[in-house]
Design an enzyme around this catalytic site. Sequence first.
Site, PDB file in Angstrom:
ATOM      1  CE  LYS A   1       5.389   1.135  -5.229  1.00 41.21           C
ATOM      2  NZ  LYS A   1       4.264   1.936  -5.727  1.00 41.21           N
ATOM      3  CG  ASN A   2       6.343   5.047  -5.014  1.00 38.84           C
ATOM      4  OD1 ASN A   2       5.817   4.192  -5.734  1.00 38.84           O
ATOM      5  ND2 ASN A   2       5.968   5.249  -3.768  1.00 38.84           N
TER       6      ASN A   2
ATOM      7  CB  CYS B   1      -2.674   0.308  -3.030  1.00 38.98           C
ATOM      8  SG  CYS B   1      -1.186  -0.692  -3.152  1.00 38.98           S
TER       9      CYS B   1
ATOM     10  NE  ARG C   1      -3.313   5.947  -4.266  1.00 40.83           N
ATOM     11  CZ  ARG C   1      -2.201   5.257  -4.321  1.00 40.83           C
ATOM     12  NH1 ARG C   1      -2.241   3.950  -4.331  1.00 40.83           N
ATOM     13  NH2 ARG C   1      -1.051   5.863  -4.366  1.00 40.83           N
TER      14      ARG C   1
ATOM     15  CG  ASP D   1       4.250   4.781   0.722  1.00 42.77           C
ATOM     16  OD1 ASP D   1       3.008   4.839   0.760  1.00 42.77           O
ATOM     17  OD2 ASP D   1       4.909   5.165  -0.256  1.00 42.77           O
TER      18      ASP D   1
ATOM     19  NE  ARG E   1       0.746  -2.499  -7.837  1.00 41.94           N
ATOM     20  CZ  ARG E   1       0.276  -1.695  -6.890  1.00 41.94           C
ATOM     21  NH1 ARG E   1      -0.654  -2.115  -6.094  1.00 41.94           N
ATOM     22  NH2 ARG E   1       0.727  -0.475  -6.775  1.00 41.94           N
TER      23      ARG E   1
HETATM   24  N1  EPU Z   1      -5.182  13.082  -3.734  1.00 39.38           N
HETATM   25  C1  EPU Z   1      -6.371  13.603  -4.207  1.00 39.38           C
HETATM   26  N2  EPU Z   1      -6.396  14.017  -5.505  1.00 39.38           N
HETATM   27  C2  EPU Z   1      -5.334  13.949  -6.321  1.00 39.38           C
HETATM   28  C3  EPU Z   1      -4.109  13.416  -5.822  1.00 39.38           C
HETATM   29  C4  EPU Z   1      -4.085  12.994  -4.512  1.00 39.38           C
HETATM   30  O1  EPU Z   1      -7.354  13.689  -3.489  1.00 39.38           O
HETATM   31  O2  EPU Z   1      -5.426  14.371  -7.481  1.00 39.38           O
HETATM   32  C5  EPU Z   1      -5.104  12.667  -2.315  1.00 39.38           C
HETATM   33  C6  EPU Z   1      -4.831  11.166  -2.171  1.00 39.38           C
HETATM   34  O3  EPU Z   1      -6.020  10.409  -2.144  1.00 39.38           O
HETATM   35  C7  EPU Z   1      -4.108  11.129  -0.837  1.00 39.38           C
HETATM   36  C8  EPU Z   1      -3.314  12.420  -0.827  1.00 39.38           C
HETATM   37  O4  EPU Z   1      -3.959  13.281  -1.759  1.00 39.38           O
HETATM   38  O5  EPU Z   1      -5.017  11.151   0.210  1.00 39.38           O
HETATM   39  C9  EPU Z   1      -1.853  12.268  -1.214  1.00 39.38           C
HETATM   40  O6  EPU Z   1      -1.727  11.588  -2.412  1.00 39.38           O
HETATM   41  P1  EPU Z   1      -0.465  11.689  -3.356  1.00 39.38           P
HETATM   42  O7  EPU Z   1      -0.931  12.263  -4.640  1.00 39.38           O
HETATM   43  O8  EPU Z   1       0.702  12.314  -2.645  1.00 39.38           O
HETATM   44  O9  EPU Z   1      -0.147  10.192  -3.546  1.00 39.38           O
HETATM   45  P2  EPU Z   1       0.034   9.399  -4.872  1.00 39.38           P
HETATM   46  O10 EPU Z   1       0.790  10.215  -5.868  1.00 39.38           O
HETATM   47  O11 EPU Z   1      -1.259   8.808  -5.274  1.00 39.38           O
HETATM   48  C10 EPU Z   1       2.332   8.423  -4.148  1.00 39.38           C
HETATM   49  C11 EPU Z   1       2.898   7.048  -4.033  1.00 39.38           C
HETATM   50  C12 EPU Z   1       2.249   6.323  -2.876  1.00 39.38           C
HETATM   51  C13 EPU Z   1       2.465   7.116  -1.607  1.00 39.38           C
HETATM   52  C14 EPU Z   1       1.994   8.559  -1.774  1.00 39.38           C
HETATM   53  C15 EPU Z   1       2.324   9.457  -0.605  1.00 39.38           C
HETATM   54  C16 EPU Z   1       3.411   6.521  -6.301  1.00 39.38           C
HETATM   55  C17 EPU Z   1       3.074   5.766  -7.510  1.00 39.38           C
HETATM   56  N3  EPU Z   1       2.637   6.332  -5.270  1.00 39.38           N
HETATM   57  O12 EPU Z   1       0.946   8.238  -4.379  1.00 39.38           O
HETATM   58  O13 EPU Z   1       2.874   5.070  -2.777  1.00 39.38           O
HETATM   59  O14 EPU Z   1       1.748   6.526  -0.550  1.00 39.38           O
HETATM   60  O15 EPU Z   1       2.600   9.137  -2.948  1.00 39.38           O
HETATM   61  O16 EPU Z   1       3.692   9.474  -0.376  1.00 39.38           O
HETATM   62  O17 EPU Z   1       4.375   7.256  -6.276  1.00 39.38           O
HETATM   63  C18 EPU Z   1       3.103   2.840  -2.142  1.00 39.38           C
HETATM   64  O18 EPU Z   1       4.234   2.861  -2.631  1.00 39.38           O
HETATM   65  O19 EPU Z   1       2.689   1.872  -1.437  1.00 39.38           O
HETATM   66  C19 EPU Z   1       2.211   3.965  -2.349  1.00 39.38           C
HETATM   67  C20 EPU Z   1       0.910   3.890  -2.105  1.00 39.38           C
END
Ligand code: EPU
Length: 426
Positions: free
Chosen positions: A22-23, A117, A122, A313, A405
């Site tokens: 997915k990701n 989520c 977020r 995850d 999802r």
């Molecule tokens: N964060 C911020 N600001 C930002 C970006 C992130 O504060 O601009 C914080 C987030 O709130 C979190 C941390 O930084 O506490 C890490 O977030 P990251 O950006 O790595 O996560 P993401 O890109 O929002 C992706 C996956 C998630 C997975 C995380 C960590 C996708 C679409 N989502 O999220 O997947 O948990 O990386 O590996 O790729 C899932 O599949 O269930 C899922 C939530």
Amino acid sequence: MDKFKIIGGTPLTGEVVVSPAKNAAVAIIPACVLADGPCIVDKIPDITDINVELEILRRLGATVEMLDDDTVRIDCTKINMVQCDTELVRKLRASYYFMGAMLGKYGKVSTAYPGGCPLGNRQKGIAGINYHIQGFESLGAKLTAHNYTTGEITIEASELKGNEIILEFPSVGATINIMMAAVKAEGTTVIRNAAREPHVTAVANFLIQMGAKIKNAGTDEITITGVASLRGANCEIIPDQIEAGTYMVMAAATGGDVIVKNIVKEHMDAVTNTLSIMGVGVEEYPGAIRVYKKGSVKSTNITTSPYPGFPTDMQAIMSALLCVSDGVSHVVETVMGERFQYAKELEKMGANIRVDGKEATITGVRELSGARVVTSDLRAGAALVIAGLCANGETYISEIEHIDRGYENLIDKIRALGGNIERIKV
Ligand code: EPU
């Protein structure tokens, strides 16, 4: 709204084939915007996040054509606007990738805060995507419109110029998004403290196929040298490491014996090692892992961290197994906030979990009992499914659209392993 009904107690046995990630897919589909020709993406998972992204592309004017069940041809050369459909954007987190891709291609994008989520920052509007926005700004873009109430934003750049960007946290989304904005920027961009997750490398490889110059994706320092144009390219989505881990834990929790196929071994190391430490039988084969009951399952401690650490995850999913292990386990979540929402639901099933901030203490119980539980997010949902499969009696899980999802054919795959699960209309 549909629910899952699970009758627990059957050890899962047999083989399951892991679906595409997915990701990775949710980033590769928006990346097609950058190409000046059609792209063919093979092995896309049939999950709602992907279907929403394909619809966002169609509404931008792209031609999206399914060549077969899991191969899509995406031609973005006819995109005729920079306004993404904000209702659709709000349905998933990964819609943030349209920012980097559109900015990289057209120098402008109008969109909204992403959805997905309810985890971590977020829910905090612009604060949830601050690393993305800061990265775009370092490349010369500006937030030219921002409605804090509706979450609608416009980002634009008269010219994107390479720069050095140091991420405060190795954010997966920000790393990929900055990479997409930088591939056509003038000069060189260096992303330091970059995320190293397998899907970062997968997206970089796709962009390289298009003609992008990207070095060292998969390390914490990625270098991107801008090019004038990118051509259409083909790619195949990598296997889903979290889905693989979910079936591995499912096999262990039900005391079964399952061969999980279509695996990249090194993506699974953190999960494999944890299961081995817990006394679960784990055998590795080329492209597959067998997980089976060896004896009693022991408690252990886990701390989540960015790749190659234990994935956030997998935290809820592994915790479901810890709930029925022997002894006391400590689980520390360092990546995402709000990732213990499943605890109160598992407690309804008889689990013993004490949550204190970023840490949970889980005292294993002999048996869980079926209950009516609610899913708060995708991986919490997977944890509840696992708990239901090993519990005594009937479990009803609601708000399963979170699970839809991210898990392709979940019901069919579990039933093929002998699990008793069905989707019911209520
Ligand atoms: N964060 C911020 N600001 C930002 C970006 C992130 O504060 O601009 C914080 C987030 O709130 C979190 C941390 O930084 O506490 C890490 O977030 P990251 O950006 O790595 O996560 P993401 O890109 O929002 C992706 C996956 C998630 C997975 C995380 C960590 C996708 C679409 N989502 O999220 O997947 O948990 O990386 O590996 O790729 C899932 O599949 O269930 C899922 C939530």
